[in-house]
Scaffold this motif. Structure first.
Motif, short mmCIF file in Angstrom:
data_model
loop_
_atom_site.label_atom_id
_atom_site.label_comp_id
_atom_site.label_asym_id
_atom_site.label_seq_id
_atom_site.Cartn_x
_atom_site.Cartn_y
_atom_site.Cartn_z
N TRP A 1 -13.73 33.84 -24.07
CA TRP A 1 -12.89 34.23 -25.20
C TRP A 1 -11.47 33.78 -24.87
O TRP A 1 -10.71 34.48 -24.21
CB TRP A 1 -12.97 35.73 -25.42
CG TRP A 1 -12.31 36.20 -26.68
CD1 TRP A 1 -11.77 35.45 -27.67
CD2 TRP A 1 -12.14 37.56 -27.09
NE1 TRP A 1 -11.28 36.24 -28.67
CE2 TRP A 1 -11.49 37.53 -28.34
CE3 TRP A 1 -12.47 38.77 -26.51
CZ2 TRP A 1 -11.17 38.70 -29.03
CZ3 TRP A 1 -12.15 39.92 -27.20
CH2 TRP A 1 -11.51 39.89 -28.44
N LYS A 2 -11.12 32.59 -25.32
CA LYS A 2 -9.84 31.96 -24.98
C LYS A 2 -8.65 32.79 -25.43
O LYS A 2 -7.65 32.89 -24.72
CB LYS A 2 -9.75 30.55 -25.58
CG LYS A 2 -10.80 29.60 -25.05
CD LYS A 2 -10.61 29.34 -23.58
CE LYS A 2 -11.65 28.37 -23.08
NZ LYS A 2 -11.74 28.31 -21.65
N GLU A 3 -8.73 33.40 -26.61
CA GLU A 3 -7.62 34.20 -27.11
C GLU A 3 -7.31 35.35 -26.15
O GLU A 3 -6.15 35.64 -25.87
CB GLU A 3 -7.94 34.74 -28.50
CG GLU A 3 -6.79 35.47 -29.15
CD GLU A 3 -7.14 35.90 -30.55
OE1 GLU A 3 -7.08 35.04 -31.45
OE2 GLU A 3 -7.47 37.08 -30.73
N PHE A 4 -8.34 35.98 -25.63
CA PHE A 4 -8.16 37.06 -24.65
C PHE A 4 -7.55 36.50 -23.36
O PHE A 4 -6.61 37.06 -22.82
CB PHE A 4 -9.49 37.74 -24.34
CG PHE A 4 -9.43 38.67 -23.17
CD1 PHE A 4 -8.87 39.94 -23.29
CD2 PHE A 4 -9.91 38.27 -21.94
CE1 PHE A 4 -8.80 40.79 -22.20
CE2 PHE A 4 -9.84 39.12 -20.85
CZ PHE A 4 -9.29 40.38 -20.98
N GLU A 5 -8.09 35.40 -22.88
CA GLU A 5 -7.61 34.81 -21.63
C GLU A 5 -6.15 34.40 -21.69
O GLU A 5 -5.44 34.44 -20.70
CB GLU A 5 -8.46 33.60 -21.25
CG GLU A 5 -9.85 33.95 -20.83
CD GLU A 5 -10.68 32.73 -20.47
OE1 GLU A 5 -11.75 32.92 -19.90
OE2 GLU A 5 -10.28 31.59 -20.77
N GLN B 1 -14.69 39.30 -16.98
CA GLN B 1 -14.47 38.26 -17.97
C GLN B 1 -14.97 38.77 -19.31
O GLN B 1 -15.88 39.61 -19.37
CB GLN B 1 -15.20 36.97 -17.60
CG GLN B 1 -14.59 36.32 -16.37
CD GLN B 1 -15.23 34.98 -16.12
OE1 GLN B 1 -16.33 34.93 -15.62
NE2 GLN B 1 -14.54 33.92 -16.49
N ILE B 2 -14.40 38.23 -20.37
CA ILE B 2 -14.86 38.59 -21.71
C ILE B 2 -15.32 37.31 -22.40
O ILE B 2 -14.61 36.31 -22.45
CB ILE B 2 -13.76 39.30 -22.52
CG1 ILE B 2 -13.37 40.59 -21.82
CG2 ILE B 2 -14.26 39.58 -23.93
CD1 ILE B 2 -12.34 41.41 -22.54
N TYR B 3 -16.55 37.38 -22.90
CA TYR B 3 -17.17 36.25 -23.57
C TYR B 3 -17.42 36.60 -25.04
O TYR B 3 -17.57 37.77 -25.39
CB TYR B 3 -18.52 35.92 -22.92
CG TYR B 3 -18.41 35.49 -21.48
CD1 TYR B 3 -18.07 34.19 -21.16
CD2 TYR B 3 -18.63 36.40 -20.45
CE1 TYR B 3 -17.95 33.80 -19.83
CE2 TYR B 3 -18.52 36.01 -19.13
CZ TYR B 3 -18.18 34.71 -18.83
OH TYR B 3 -18.06 34.32 -17.52
N VAL B 4 -17.45 35.57 -25.86
CA VAL B 4 -17.84 35.72 -27.25
C VAL B 4 -19.07 34.85 -27.49
O VAL B 4 -19.28 33.85 -26.80
CB VAL B 4 -16.71 35.35 -28.24
CG1 VAL B 4 -15.57 36.33 -28.15
CG2 VAL B 4 -16.23 33.93 -28.00
#
Length: 163
Positions: free
Chosen positions: A69-73, A142-145
């Motif tokens: 999740w690029k926005e989160f990163e 990590q957070i993934y979508v």
């Protein structure tokens, strides 16, 4: 019997830790309840990456594709807290140079002694104070979508709206 309700967003956290159990129930739940255009947000605290990556491999076989999740990163509030920028197939993989570099160059404190993530042992974790342990944990989250792949849906998947 009515069809299962479909949701536009399914959110999960810390669901992959019991790698001795099958991931099929979780994957079945996602399949039954994710709307074809829906999104899954999954927070992963890696513990046994080699085993936990199996969830993502099985998801891909079902057409459910997980990406970082690029926005989160890139969010300023979280950049330093969850610094891993590795995809699920890279994280913790000894064959992956960027993963090895992350574990060798990312440091945490153990009793005010700095150690790389690669050098942390079970005994070290027992010796960490609360602040040290929280920092250690954050470096492995990590957070993934995810959503259904274009192939599965028969059209292009637009991850730009969530990345």
């Amino acid at each position: 019997c009515s069809a299962p309700k479909k949701f536009n967003c399914i959110i999960g956290s810390d669901l992959l830790y019991n790698s001795r159990e099958s991931y099929e129930p979780l994957l079945n739940t996602i399949q039954q309840h994710l709307h074809p255009d829906g999104t899954v947000i999954l927070s992963v605290r890696w513990r046994k990456p080699e085993l936990e990556r199996e969830f993502f491999r099985k998801a891909e076989k079902l057409g459910i594709i997980f990406v970082n999740w690029k926005e989160f990163e890139e969010c300023e509030s979280f950049k330093g807290r969850c610094p891993a920028r590795l995809n699920w197939s890279e994280y913790g993989s000894p064959e992956c140079e960027c993963s090895n570099e992350y574990f060798l160059k990312t440091n945490v404190s153990v009793g005010n002694v700095t150690k790389s993530l690669a050098a942390i042992t079970e005994d070290d974790m027992e010796c960490m104070n609360d602040e040290e342990y929280a920092s250690f944990e954050e470096k492995q989250i990590q957070i993934y979508v995810a959503g259904y792949s274009a192939k599965k849906k028969g059209r292009k998947r637009d991850f730009d709206r969530i990345n």
